[in-house]
Design an enzyme around this catalytic site. Structure first.
Site, short mmCIF file in Angstrom:
data_model
loop_
_atom_site.label_atom_id
_atom_site.label_comp_id
_atom_site.label_asym_id
_atom_site.label_seq_id
_atom_site.Cartn_x
_atom_site.Cartn_y
_atom_site.Cartn_z
N GLN A 29 -8.60 11.92 -10.26
CA GLN A 29 -7.81 11.03 -9.40
C GLN A 29 -7.25 9.77 -10.05
O GLN A 29 -6.09 9.41 -9.81
CB GLN A 29 -8.65 10.63 -8.17
N GLU B 4 -15.55 7.68 -8.60
CA GLU B 4 -15.21 6.65 -7.61
C GLU B 4 -16.39 5.79 -7.14
O GLU B 4 -16.39 4.57 -7.30
CB GLU B 4 -14.57 7.36 -6.40
N ASP C 59 -10.91 4.78 -8.06
CA ASP C 59 -10.00 5.73 -8.70
C ASP C 59 -8.54 5.29 -8.57
O ASP C 59 -7.89 4.92 -9.53
CB ASP C 59 -10.14 7.11 -8.05
N GLY D 197 -11.53 -13.89 4.75
CA GLY D 197 -10.76 -15.13 4.55
C GLY D 197 -11.26 -16.24 5.45
O GLY D 197 -12.37 -16.17 6.00
N GLY D 198 -10.47 -17.26 5.60
CA GLY D 198 -10.88 -18.44 6.35
C GLY D 198 -10.67 -18.33 7.86
O GLY D 198 -11.04 -19.24 8.60
N1 CAO Z 1 -7.75 21.83 -23.77
C1 CAO Z 1 -9.01 21.94 -24.25
N2 CAO Z 1 -10.01 21.13 -23.85
C2 CAO Z 1 -9.74 20.22 -22.91
C3 CAO Z 1 -8.46 20.07 -22.36
C4 CAO Z 1 -7.44 20.92 -22.83
N3 CAO Z 1 -6.19 20.84 -22.37
N4 CAO Z 1 -8.51 19.08 -21.45
C5 CAO Z 1 -9.77 18.63 -21.42
N5 CAO Z 1 -10.52 19.31 -22.29
C6 CAO Z 1 -11.93 19.13 -22.60
C7 CAO Z 1 -12.24 17.78 -23.19
O1 CAO Z 1 -11.89 17.73 -24.53
C8 CAO Z 1 -13.75 17.70 -22.97
O2 CAO Z 1 -14.40 18.39 -23.99
P1 CAO Z 1 -15.60 17.79 -24.88
O3 CAO Z 1 -16.60 17.26 -23.92
O4 CAO Z 1 -16.05 18.96 -25.65
O5 CAO Z 1 -15.06 16.70 -25.71
C9 CAO Z 1 -13.93 18.50 -21.69
O6 CAO Z 1 -12.68 19.13 -21.42
C10 CAO Z 1 -14.37 17.73 -20.49
O7 CAO Z 1 -13.66 16.50 -20.35
P2 CAO Z 1 -14.33 15.33 -19.54
O8 CAO Z 1 -15.67 15.03 -20.12
O9 CAO Z 1 -13.40 14.20 -19.42
O10 CAO Z 1 -14.48 16.00 -18.09
P3 CAO Z 1 -15.74 16.06 -17.13
O11 CAO Z 1 -15.32 16.94 -16.01
O12 CAO Z 1 -16.98 16.42 -17.80
O13 CAO Z 1 -15.89 14.55 -16.59
C11 CAO Z 1 -15.09 12.54 -15.53
C12 CAO Z 1 -15.03 14.07 -15.62
C13 CAO Z 1 -14.07 12.07 -14.53
C14 CAO Z 1 -16.49 12.10 -15.06
C15 CAO Z 1 -14.82 11.94 -16.93
O14 CAO Z 1 -13.61 12.47 -17.40
C16 CAO Z 1 -14.75 10.44 -16.94
O15 CAO Z 1 -15.76 9.74 -16.88
N6 CAO Z 1 -13.52 9.88 -17.06
C17 CAO Z 1 -13.28 8.46 -17.19
C18 CAO Z 1 -13.45 7.75 -15.89
C19 CAO Z 1 -12.57 8.30 -14.81
O16 CAO Z 1 -11.36 8.39 -14.92
N7 CAO Z 1 -13.20 8.60 -13.69
C20 CAO Z 1 -12.45 8.89 -12.50
C21 CAO Z 1 -12.36 10.28 -12.22
S1 CAO Z 1 -11.57 10.45 -10.68
O17 CAO Z 1 -12.80 10.46 -9.60
#
Ligand code: CAO
Length: 483
Positions: free
Chosen positions: A72, A194, A223, A302-303
């Site tokens: 998001q 979030e 988010d 607020g106030g």
């Molecule tokens: N091709 C190949 N690999 C891909 C890819 C693609 N096109 N797109 C993503 N990936 C891979 C990444 O390289 C990663 O691999 P590694 O862990 O091996 O390096 C893997 O997908 C997972 O990516 P991620 O860790 O970002 O995803 P997740 O689902 O495990 O975590 C989230 C999700 C949101 C917790 C994490 O991305 C995060 O903390 N983001 C930053 C904060 C944020 O934006 N949070 C808000 C999310 S909205 O609620």
């Protein structure tokens, strides 16, 4: 000779046509190279356009965004930039895509509303960023685009091989914008969603009722709020690039974004040193304050004291309520409206400080009146005499609100897979940059188009790319989360 002239004419026409095809791209590049001095009309700006308002293109025409976002926060940012006219190319993992495509599905086998409402006006290309050919395509996109936006877990982009140093070497003008959960510090490596941000940013501890647990809010301030902050950072970096000619890193930590939105609570934290927070109903109830900003229920931040009051029908309608603000300048009309004209002169009620210790009783008396009216009747009667009130609108009422449709804040778009759906259009209205809301792309819908038209790959090369597995799903696709 005539032939040479003809060829020259043809070449000129061709280059004119090419310019016309990519007008805005040129304007972004030109703005950086020769900052308008030659065209200036005294203040460094180009001459005002003679086109009617709304016909001079979009605010971010010509800006190319490489959208490496998911879920998001990042998608909110890039959708806003797309609404402003940027060309947003979203990279998704072949066969899987943004995880939200399959989350909270309402229509079997179709992209969810979670995805469609956050990815309008974008193009989708599938690329496996861990495939060597896929990396090569991403490198070409980096050279081609102005901004890379990502919100992967900390370190994920680096692990793909796209460090800031590498990106900056490929394209020194590229802006690399990231959302992370936390900024540098003890928690910088944490994954964040979030509600984690709402808790860490000062929102949850100050939301809810004093005698209950901390609460998260329905608005996605961690988010979407951080995505909004990031969009401002990107636009600012683009503006600075016009002077410096170089890109920079833009970082928005979700904790910081939430704290920015909860800043009045940090204000109150500091006020506590100087005595009780008199506008909190806790003060009127004689309950001592602790050493941190407490939860304030529905007290106004607020106030001007306010509270949520029941309206006619509250027994069966969970949204038959109104937010009522006892703004000091309209205290007289409030007293008249609720049938308490004597409060206008009674020393216990006539002034704001006199009212503070008895707010609960005052709102109780106002509620006796609001309960005799519907929330819309209260709204009408109060607004007629300038008393600020807010009816609690349900999402159903908002979805059906005619004026929100007319302003383009709520928009219905069609989708080839799932049919029509409602989305939130651009909440920021620009008078010279109209926004046309388009549906979200299907997974990889624009892969061929981007490879060919944007990156100039030939048909043979595209066939090779497909054979390499760089843009097509692996034989046994990784499973997206079930609906
Ligand atoms: N091709 C190949 N690999 C891909 C890819 C693609 N096109 N797109 C993503 N990936 C891979 C990444 O390289 C990663 O691999 P590694 O862990 O091996 O390096 C893997 O997908 C997972 O990516 P991620 O860790 O970002 O995803 P997740 O689902 O495990 O975590 C989230 C999700 C949101 C917790 C994490 O991305 C995060 O903390 N983001 C930053 C904060 C944020 O934006 N949070 C808000 C999310 S909205 O609620």
């Amino acid at each position: 000779m005539a032939k040479a002239k003809k060829q020259k004419r043809q070449a000129k026409a061709k280059s004119r046509a090419a310019r016309a095809r990519k007008p805005a791209r040129k304007s972004v590049a030109a703005a950086a190279k020769k900052p308008a001095a030659k065209k200036a009309n005294g203040n460094g700006m180009p001459r005002p356009s003679s086109k009617p308002y709304g016909h001079a293109g979009k605010a971010l025409d010509g800006v190319r965004i490489l959208d490496f976002t998911h879920v998001q926060s990042g998608p909110t940012c890039t959708q806003l930039l797309a609404y402003m006219g940027a060309d947003v190319i979203k990279i998704e993992r072949p066969g899987v895509g943004d995880i939200t495509r399959g989350q909270l599905r309402d229509v079997k086998g179709q992209d969810s509303l979670y995805f469609t409402m956050l990815n309008g006006n974008k193009r989708s290309i599938t690329i496996d960023s861990k495939n060597p050919k896929g990396k090569e395509i991403i490198e070409r996109l980096i050279k081609h685009c102005d901004v890379l936006v990502e919100n992967f877990a900390p370190g994920a982009l680096d692990r793909m091989g796209f460090t800031w140093e590498h990106i900056h070497k490929l394209n020194p003008r590229m802006i690399v914008a990231s959302v992370k959960g936390f900024g540098p510090g003890p928690y910088e490596d944490c994954k964040v969603y979030e509600n984690v941000a709402q808790c860490a940013g000062g929102s949850a501890s100050t939301t809810g009722f004093r005698d209950g647990p901390p609460l998260v809010t329905g608005a996605q301030i961690g988010d979407s709020g951080t995505g909004l902050h990031l969009a401002l950072g990107i636009v600012s970096a683009l503006y600075q690039r016009n002077r410096t000619g170089r890109g920079q890193k833009v970082l928005c930590a979700m904790q910081d974004g939430v704290l920015n939105l909860a800043r009045v609570k940090l204000r109150d934290q500091q006020r506590l040193k100087h005595g009780p927070l008199t506008e909190y109903s806790q003060y009127g109830e004689g309950i001592a304050f602790g050493d941190a900003t407490p939860r304030a229920g529905n007290d106004s931040g607020g106030g001007q004291p306010g509270w949520i009051l029941k309206c006619k029908g509250w027994e069966t309608d969970p949204n038959a309520y109104i937010y009522f603000i006892t703004q000091a300048p309209v205290w007289g009309p409030i007293c008249d409206l609720i049938g308490r004209p004597e409060w206008k002169t009674d020393p216990d009620y006539a002034t704001p400080p006199a009212r503070l210790p008895r707010l609960k009783q005052i709102f109780g008396t106002i509620e006796e009146w609001t309960m005799t009216q519907t929330k819309f009747e209260v709204m009408e009667k109060c607004n007629a005499v300038d008393i600020p009130v807010g009816p609690i609108l349900s999402t159903k009422e908002i979805a059906e609100e005619k004026s929100l449709r007319e302003t383009g804040t709520v928009v219905e778009v069609d989708h080839p897979g799932r049919g029509a759906y409602l989305t939130v259009g651009n909440p920021i209205k620009l008078s010279d940059s109209p926004c046309e809301v388009k549906r979200s792309p299907l997974l990889g819908e624009h892969t061929d188009e981007v490879l060919k038209k944007e990156l100039g790959y030939s048909a043979k090369e595209i066939a090779e790319i497909k054979a390499s597995g760089a843009v097509t799903p692996p034989e046994k696709p990784a499973k997206a989360e079930a609906a």
